[in-house]
Write an enzyme that holds these catalytic residues in place. Structure first.
Site, PDB file in Angstrom:
ATOM      1  N   GLU A 147       0.836  -1.194   0.000  1.00 35.28           N
ATOM      2  CA  GLU A 147       0.000   0.000   0.000  1.00 35.28           C
ATOM      3  C   GLU A 147       0.878   1.254   0.000  1.00 35.28           C
ATOM      4  O   GLU A 147       1.709   1.428   0.903  1.00 35.28           O
ATOM      5  CB  GLU A 147      -0.920  -0.023   1.224  1.00 35.28           C
ATOM      6  CG  GLU A 147      -1.890  -1.207   1.205  1.00 35.28           C
ATOM      7  CD  GLU A 147      -2.427  -1.559   2.583  1.00 35.28           C
ATOM      8  OE1 GLU A 147      -2.339  -0.712   3.490  1.00 35.28           O
ATOM      9  OE2 GLU A 147      -2.934  -2.691   2.758  1.00 35.28           O
ATOM     10  N   ASP A 206       0.582  -3.293  13.015  1.00 35.99           N
ATOM     11  CA  ASP A 206      -0.761  -3.718  13.445  1.00 35.99           C
ATOM     12  C   ASP A 206      -1.510  -4.410  12.305  1.00 35.99           C
ATOM     13  O   ASP A 206      -2.300  -5.321  12.535  1.00 35.99           O
ATOM     14  CB  ASP A 206      -1.599  -2.518  13.888  1.00 35.99           C
ATOM     15  CG  ASP A 206      -0.930  -1.704  14.966  1.00 35.99           C
ATOM     16  OD1 ASP A 206      -1.421  -1.724  16.095  1.00 35.99           O
ATOM     17  OD2 ASP A 206       0.098  -1.061  14.678  1.00 35.99           O
ATOM     18  N   GLN A 244       1.886  -2.077   5.554  1.00 36.11           N
ATOM     19  CA  GLN A 244       2.178  -0.683   5.885  1.00 36.11           C
ATOM     20  C   GLN A 244       2.536  -0.469   7.351  1.00 36.11           C
ATOM     21  O   GLN A 244       3.492   0.243   7.655  1.00 36.11           O
ATOM     22  CB  GLN A 244       0.988   0.183   5.494  1.00 36.11           C
ATOM     23  CG  GLN A 244       1.308   1.658   5.439  1.00 36.11           C
ATOM     24  CD  GLN A 244       0.236   2.432   4.692  1.00 36.11           C
ATOM     25  OE1 GLN A 244      -0.830   2.699   5.228  1.00 36.11           O
ATOM     26  NE2 GLN A 244       0.532   2.778   3.452  1.00 36.11           N
ATOM     27  N   HIS A 255      -2.493   2.164  15.639  1.00 36.69           N
ATOM     28  CA  HIS A 255      -1.236   2.218  14.895  1.00 36.69           C
ATOM     29  C   HIS A 255      -0.019   2.058  15.799  1.00 36.69           C
ATOM     30  O   HIS A 255       1.099   2.274  15.364  1.00 36.69           O
ATOM     31  CB  HIS A 255      -1.113   3.555  14.144  1.00 36.69           C
ATOM     32  CG  HIS A 255      -2.021   3.679  12.981  1.00 36.69           C
ATOM     33  ND1 HIS A 255      -3.361   3.904  13.107  1.00 36.69           N
ATOM     34  CD2 HIS A 255      -1.780   3.600  11.647  1.00 36.69           C
ATOM     35  CE1 HIS A 255      -3.917   3.982  11.905  1.00 36.69           C
ATOM     36  NE2 HIS A 255      -2.975   3.792  11.004  1.00 36.69           N
TER      37      HIS A 255
END
Length: 801
Positions: free
Chosen positions: A492, A548, A545, A590
């Site tokens: 991503e 998590d 990315q 995050h």
């Protein structure tokens, strides 16, 4: 086979021979299923899941399947494997019995239940075979739809090989990207998210994938009306149908009992996928499942009489037989004769497989019984030993477990007697030779494993500049992509903007959209792309990315990638590098650092936790010389921190499994990794001011862990240990302690209780204060170390509170 109507070159006799050969394969497969079920019910095998009812469409698929193609399938594809020449009845039964020898069960040497298939991609030394010269099957897994993500990567590899120039390894893996990735799945499993995620991604990527859905209307006992909207997967996927204005799929629907139409459909599908790189979905409906889902139950419990009668009439082999009779390929009597001949052939194969499995164990039983009788005659516990010995002798088909359990129980009875030694030696030797058959190949044992890489230090000029850490990663990737044309990275925001932290800035413009690629938000199939391409010789780097987000993909990593070498006994490998970033970011979603969960879920994948970008770059360089998969977790708050720029990008290598001592000290050993080390170093500086001298060790990798056992050497000097970790209590810190205290025997050097300092049990709250009150801070570390020294010398280090 070419369709009968349109064929002008094939004589009727040739056609007849081919059809009869297909029929023979179908009958052999069906007999294996029928006898296999009986073997489970009589106790010779543990569990059975078979491909009965799916034989004819698999014959059609096998005809369109060429050398170099790959299958990523479903645990009912035994007929297909037999049709491409990769499974014999004897091997089928060896797998059912769990034979632990690859020479007998080449699918997994007893590590997987029957119905899970694989072909061997590697030579004995772990090097690649020429995959273009053989028909290939990636190693099956049981989790429903779990085969889908890897299927995407297997198909994408053909696109890469066709369109990326300069790949030197190409000849062993592809012929101009003409290979198809063939997927199979049961209709009920199309309800899984992994199915839809893969279908969507393949349509976007336009890769040569042919997806077969075997539809018998049920998922175990649950009818399609509870599984699929409109009870019809091809109906609800109509929106994927390609047209003159947009890309998409070619979608076919065909009856699973119609031999001639199945062959025509698969030929057409293969031509579209192979030549045009357009994905195809074939919905094979009106199939049956004559014995139900598996040996754990009977389908008579959930199918009514009308359905059972229909299944009997439309059994695909029965319909093929009727068709053969109708067009004068064979008479009923000729087919009956073939049936009888093949039933005997399968029975003979079953007997041979069983004897090959059980005879060596019986020989071991005889040796042990002789030893136990001698042991009994020389023991004061003769009566008890003979009782156990006779119980073992009465077992006609013994398991290795039963022999070892008996021997170990008897060992307790002679622990103080002279006869103990010979029995103990037998037990030790038997475990040593047998355990390996169940435990080998979790990691690579080739000369390209991670331990084969030697450390190469970064080199610097005298006036080397301090640059942002992201620039070191970026420039190292630049060197990698130049050095290894078979490398590619995708994820991503990876491509156009050069990833969210600019670690790939300018790379897509330089190396193209196929090698540095943006993808959709679909973590499971990002990993699947990587697995499939790595299975076909490419060196993919799959980017997730944030740490998590790895949770979306943890099942595929755990069930597929991590077990690949193990479940194939080292006959397949997928040296995928997974790149992500994490630690210390603020906010619940995050900032997670679920390392305990990750390292326990993905044993079989190396887990590397560099503290800065130079270390991370060194790991990438090292991994590209290895043949094993790894997860690299970069420090999210390190991209803008300054580091000196090396001059030997692409060449320096961070050793894997080796810790680094960042500061020597004499009072206490502090062990940590990743971003937390910066806090540890600051706390150590402040502790030095009050006379506490800390030794700081950077783990660098969690799997493997400190292979040189340097941590215990430090503890032997300091006699104290604190593990600092931003995972939850009992997470990675528990694993780290287990390795240090139990594996390295550091407990013998400790003068104080070993302790951990971790994050709180909740997710970190948002903002700087949320981080401070949720994860270890410099002050937390200082005070924890100080309190441990207070216990040692309370007068020198009085209580702070």
């Amino acid at each position: 086979m070419i369709k009968e109507k349109n064929n002008t070159t094939l004589t009727f006799e040739d056609f007849k021979t081919e059809v009869l050969n297909d029929y023979r394969i179908a009958i052999i497969s069906r007999e294996c299923s029928l006898i296999g079920r009986k073997e489970v019910l009589t106790g010779k095998a543990k569990f059975g899941i078979f491909g009965d009812g799916k034989e004819v469409p698999q014959l059609a698929m096998a005809k369109a399947f060429k050398n170099g193609d790959f299958r990523s399938g479903y645990y009912r594809d035994q007929t297909f494997m037999m049709a491409i020449g990769e499974l014999t009845p004897k091997q089928f039964f060896a797998g059912l019995y769990g034979h632990t020898d690859l020479n007998f069960d080449p699918m997994s040497a007893g590590r997987q239940m029957g119905g899970h298939f694989v072909t061997h991609s590697l030579n004995e030394d772990g090097s690649w075979k020429d995959l273009t010269k053989q028909k290939n099957s990636s190693a099956d897994i049981s989790p429903t739809a779990g085969q889908m993500p890897r299927l995407l990567g297997l198909a994408q590899a053909s696109k890469i090989y066709r369109n990326v120039d300069g790949i030197k390894i190409k000849d062993n893996f592809s012929v101009n990207g003409n290979e198809i990735a063939w997927g199979t799945i049961g209709n009920a499993s199309t309800s899984e998210g992994l199915f839809f995620e893969t279908i969507n991604a393949a349509g976007v990527l336009q890769v040569p994938m042919v997806m077969s859905v075997w539809d018998d209307e049920y998922g175990i006992s649950v009818h399609a009306r509870h599984q699929t909207t409109k009870e019809n997967i091809s109906e609800i996927l109509k929106g994927y149908q390609r047209d003159e204005n947009s890309n998409g799929y070619e979608i076919f629907r065909v009856k699973g009992w119609d031999y001639a139409e199945l062959i025509a459909t698969y030929e057409e599908a293969a031509a579209i996928a192979r030549e045009k790189h357009v994905p195809v979905l074939i919905h094979v409906n009106e199939l049956t499942q004559p014995q139900g889902h598996s040996t754990s139950g009977s389908h008579e419990r959930y199918k009514n009489a009308a359905r059972l009668a229909w299944e009997k009439d439309f059994d695909c082999i029965r319909q093929m037989r009727l068709w053969m009779i109708a067009i004068n390929i064979a008479s009923p009597e000729e087919l009956d004769e073939i049936d009888m001949e093949l039933k005997k052939e399968v029975l003979d194969a079953k007997k041979e497989a069983w004897n090959s499995f059980i005879d060596p164990i019986i020989q071991d039983q005889k040796v042990l019984l002789t030893l136990l009788e001698t042991t009994a005659n020389n023991s004061t516990n003769k009566e008890q030993i003979l009782k156990l010995t006779n119980e073992l002798a009465a077992i006609k088909s013994p398991l290795k477990k039963e022999m070892l359990a008996t021997a170990r129980k008897i060992l307790r009875l002679v622990v103080n007697e002279d006869s103990k030694t010979e029995l103990a030696n037998w037990i030790t030797a038997y475990i040593a030779t047998t355990q390996e058959r169940f435990s080998s190949n979790l990691f690579s044992d080739s000369n390209l494993n991670v331990f084969s890489v030697e450390k190469v230090l970064p080199q610097y000029e005298a006036n080397s500049l301090d640059v942002d850490g992201r620039m070191i990663v970026r420039d190292n990737f630049d060197a990698i992509f130049t050095k290894y044309p078979e490398t590619l990275i995708f994820g991503e925001d990876v491509g156009n903007i050069g990833d969210v932290n600019q670690g790939l800035e300018g790379m897509q413009e330089k190396y193209g959209e196929l090698r540095v690629a943006d993808v959709g938000i679909r973590e499971a199939t990002i990993i699947g792309q990587g697995i499939g391409m790595a299975l076909r010789g490419l060196r993919p780097i799959a980017e997730i990315q944030y740490l998590d987000y790895l949770l979306y993909a943890i099942q595929i990593m755990s069930d597929d990638l991590a077990t690949l070498q193990y479940r194939t006994v080292g006959k397949q490998k997928a040296p995928l590098i997974i790149r992500t970033r994490g630690h210390r970011l603020e906010g619940i979603w995050h900032s997670g650092s679920p390392m305990g969960m990750i390292i326990n879920a993905i044993r079989g994948i190396h887990v590397l936790v560099p503290r800065n970008m130079t270390q991370a770059a060194g790991f990438y360089n090292a991994l590209l010389e290895c043949d094993e998969p790894a997860l690299v977790i970069e420090c999210l708050n390190g991209y803008r921190l300054k580091e000196k720029a090396p001059t030997n990008y692409g060449e320096f290598k961070t050793p894997i499994g080796v810790v680094e001592t960042l500061k020597e000290g004499k009072d206490i050993t502090l062990v940590s990794y990743g971003s937390t080390l910066r806090l540890v170093e600051q706390a150590a500086t402040e502790l030095q001011q009050v006379g506490i001298d800390c030794e700081i060790i950077d783990l660098q990798s969690l799997l493997p862990f400190d292979i040189n056992q340097d941590i215990v050497k430090s503890i032997a000097k300091t006699n104290r240990l604190l593990v600092i970790d931003e995972d939850l209590p009992g997470g990675a810190s528990a694993y780290i302690l287990q390795q240090i205290i139990e594996q390295q025997d550091a407990y013998v050097h400790l003068d104080s209780k070993p302790q951990t300092l971790t994050a709180k049990a909740h997710r970190p709250a948002y903002g700087t204060d949320g981080d401070y009150f949720s994860k270890p801070s410099t002050e937390d570390i200082y005070e924890k170390v100080y309190s441990m020294m207070n216990e040692v010398n309370p007068s020198k280090y009085p209580n702070l509170y």
